[in-house]
Motif scaffolding. Sequence first.
Motif, PDB file in Angstrom:
ATOM      1  N   ARG A  59     131.035  -0.152   2.275  1.00 22.25           N
ATOM      2  CA  ARG A  59     130.211  -0.299   1.032  1.00 22.25           C
ATOM      3  C   ARG A  59     131.008  -0.839  -0.166  1.00 22.25           C
ATOM      4  N   GLU A  60     131.902   0.015  -0.393  1.00 21.54           N
ATOM      5  CA  GLU A  60     132.697  -0.293  -1.766  1.00 21.54           C
ATOM      6  C   GLU A  60     133.597  -1.539  -1.476  1.00 21.54           C
ATOM      7  N   GLU A  61     134.018  -1.727  -0.128  1.00 20.79           N
ATOM      8  CA  GLU A  61     134.762  -3.103  -0.001  1.00 20.79           C
ATOM      9  C   GLU A  61     133.695  -4.298  -0.320  1.00 20.79           C
ATOM     10  N   ALA A  62     132.490  -4.208   0.376  1.00 20.60           N
ATOM     11  CA  ALA A  62     131.338  -5.256  -0.046  1.00 20.60           C
ATOM     12  C   ALA A  62     131.146  -5.277  -1.635  1.00 20.60           C
ATOM     13  N   LYS A  63     131.067  -4.223  -2.455  1.00 22.29           N
ATOM     14  CA  LYS A  63     130.873  -4.293  -3.391  1.00 22.29           C
ATOM     15  C   LYS A  63     131.624  -5.442  -4.410  1.00 22.29           C
ATOM     16  N   GLY A  64     130.876  -6.187  -4.959  1.00 22.05           N
ATOM     17  CA  GLY A  64     131.613  -7.242  -5.830  1.00 22.05           C
ATOM     18  C   GLY A  64     132.356  -8.374  -5.175  1.00 22.05           C
ATOM     19  N   ARG A  65     132.497  -8.282  -3.793  1.00 26.59           N
ATOM     20  CA  ARG A  65     133.189  -9.215  -3.066  1.00 26.59           C
ATOM     21  C   ARG A  65     132.106  -9.925  -2.116  1.00 26.59           C
ATOM     22  N   MET A  66     131.078  -9.079  -1.605  1.00 23.51           N
ATOM     23  CA  MET A  66     130.107  -9.931  -0.796  1.00 23.51           C
ATOM     24  C   MET A  66     128.765  -9.047  -1.078  1.00 23.51           C
ATOM     25  N   ALA A  67     128.402  -9.468  -2.341  1.00 20.53           N
ATOM     26  CA  ALA A  67     127.057  -9.083  -2.995  1.00 20.53           C
ATOM     27  C   ALA A  67     125.876  -8.773  -1.868  1.00 20.53           C
ATOM     28  N   LEU A  68     125.763  -9.970  -1.347  1.00 21.74           N
ATOM     29  CA  LEU A  68     124.516  -9.804  -0.489  1.00 21.74           C
ATOM     30  C   LEU A  68     124.639  -8.667   0.690  1.00 21.74           C
ATOM     31  N   VAL A  69     125.947  -8.614   1.212  1.00 19.11           N
ATOM     32  CA  VAL A  69     126.221  -7.693   2.240  1.00 19.11           C
ATOM     33  C   VAL A  69     125.967  -6.262   1.492  1.00 19.11           C
ATOM     34  N   HIS A  70     126.601  -6.143   0.361  1.00 23.74           N
ATOM     35  CA  HIS A  70     126.389  -4.738  -0.434  1.00 23.74           C
ATOM     36  C   HIS A  70     125.132  -4.301  -0.542  1.00 23.74           C
ATOM     37  N   ARG A  71     124.284  -5.179  -1.012  1.00 23.35           N
ATOM     38  CA  ARG A  71     122.605  -5.168  -1.167  1.00 23.35           C
ATOM     39  C   ARG A  71     121.907  -4.744  -0.045  1.00 23.35           C
ATOM     40  N   GLN A  72     122.237  -5.314   1.108  1.00 21.03           N
ATOM     41  CA  GLN A  72     121.687  -5.137   2.436  1.00 21.03           C
ATOM     42  C   GLN A  72     122.564  -4.007   3.208  1.00 21.03           C
ATOM     43  N   PHE A  73     123.517  -3.379   2.555  1.00 24.50           N
ATOM     44  CA  PHE A  73     124.271  -2.701   3.588  1.00 24.50           C
ATOM     45  C   PHE A  73     123.669  -1.745   4.508  1.00 24.50           C
ATOM     46  N   ASP A  74     122.573  -0.940   4.258  1.00 23.37           N
ATOM     47  CA  ASP A  74     121.895  -0.010   5.105  1.00 23.37           C
ATOM     48  C   ASP A  74     121.275  -0.658   6.118  1.00 23.37           C
ATOM     49  N   ALA A  75     120.587  -1.685   5.784  1.00 17.13           N
ATOM     50  CA  ALA A  75     119.825  -2.649   6.893  1.00 17.13           C
ATOM     51  C   ALA A  75     120.982  -3.159   8.000  1.00 17.13           C
ATOM     52  N   ILE A  76     122.170  -3.555   7.328  1.00 16.80           N
ATOM     53  CA  ILE A  76     123.244  -4.162   8.306  1.00 16.80           C
ATOM     54  C   ILE A  76     123.912  -3.135   8.982  1.00 16.80           C
ATOM     55  N   ASP A  77     124.110  -1.860   8.612  1.00 14.96           N
ATOM     56  CA  ASP A  77     124.873  -0.878   9.071  1.00 14.96           C
ATOM     57  C   ASP A  77     123.906   0.106  10.072  1.00 14.96           C
ATOM     58  N   THR A  78     123.105  -0.660  11.064  1.00 16.05           N
ATOM     59  CA  THR A  78     122.405   0.088  12.125  1.00 16.05           C
ATOM     60  C   THR A  78     122.902   1.152  12.974  1.00 16.05           C
ATOM     61  N   ALA A  79     123.951   1.272  12.958  1.00 16.63           N
ATOM     62  CA  ALA A  79     124.660   2.157  13.570  1.00 16.63           C
ATOM     63  C   ALA A  79     125.004   3.585  12.736  1.00 16.63           C
ATOM     64  N   ARG A  80     124.644   3.217  11.457  1.00 18.26           N
ATOM     65  CA  ARG A  80     125.076   4.436  10.267  1.00 18.26           C
ATOM     66  C   ARG A  80     126.643   4.949  10.473  1.00 18.26           C
ATOM     67  N   THR A  81     127.532   4.055  10.580  1.00 15.17           N
ATOM     68  CA  THR A  81     129.002   4.385  10.639  1.00 15.17           C
ATOM     69  C   THR A  81     129.525   4.550   9.180  1.00 15.17           C
ATOM     70  N   GLY A  82     129.047   3.789   8.132  1.00 11.79           N
ATOM     71  CA  GLY A  82     129.431   3.588   6.952  1.00 11.79           C
ATOM     72  C   GLY A  82     130.357   2.535   6.664  1.00 11.79           C
ATOM     73  N   SER A  83     130.358   1.585   7.764  1.00 16.28           N
ATOM     74  CA  SER A  83     130.928   0.342   7.611  1.00 16.28           C
ATOM     75  C   SER A  83     130.343  -0.679   8.463  1.00 16.28           C
ATOM     76  N   VAL A  84     130.444  -1.912   8.267  1.00 14.63           N
ATOM     77  CA  VAL A  84     129.983  -3.186   9.061  1.00 14.63           C
ATOM     78  C   VAL A  84     130.917  -4.111   9.448  1.00 14.63           C
ATOM     79  N   THR A  85     130.484  -4.453  10.507  1.00 13.53           N
ATOM     80  CA  THR A  85     131.445  -5.438  11.043  1.00 13.53           C
ATOM     81  C   THR A  85     131.030  -6.900  11.009  1.00 13.53           C
ATOM     82  N   LEU A  86     131.733  -7.692  11.125  1.00 15.29           N
ATOM     83  CA  LEU A  86     131.346  -9.237  10.994  1.00 15.29           C
ATOM     84  C   LEU A  86     130.357  -9.618  12.093  1.00 15.29           C
ATOM     85  N   GLU A  87     130.358  -9.026  13.143  1.00 19.60           N
ATOM     86  CA  GLU A  87     129.328  -9.127  14.229  1.00 19.60           C
ATOM     87  C   GLU A  87     127.970  -8.720  13.752  1.00 19.60           C
TER      88      GLU A  87
END
Length: 100
Positions: A59-87
């Motif tokens: 979430r911290e890496e996405a913040k300020g660098r990929m704003a949409l990913v940061h805003r939708q982080f919880d929806a993207i991180d479906t596995a609840r690992t605390g990180s998201v992949t490109l896939e």
Amino acid sequence: MKTSSLNVTLLTTVAAVLSGLCITAHAEIQQLPTGAAARAELKKRFTAADIDGDGKLTREEAKGRMALVHRQFDAIDTARTGSVTLEQIEAHAHGRRARP
């Protein structure tokens, strides 16, 4: 009579503004990359945001660098690992779940 004329003027102005907005939005959509170009741009932005180079964004890496990913982080991180992949980001963008 004055009220009717004012209403017509107001409606004409609103219609002109809305028409301009539609034309602008259409032009912006036409400029968005699609297909391979969109994938390449997403990968480039993902790689730049992946500060530690582990192939995942926190979430911290996405913040300020990929704003949409940061805003939708919880929806993207479906596995609840605390990180998201490109896939996962691509799957989210296309409305489907990424493979585990």
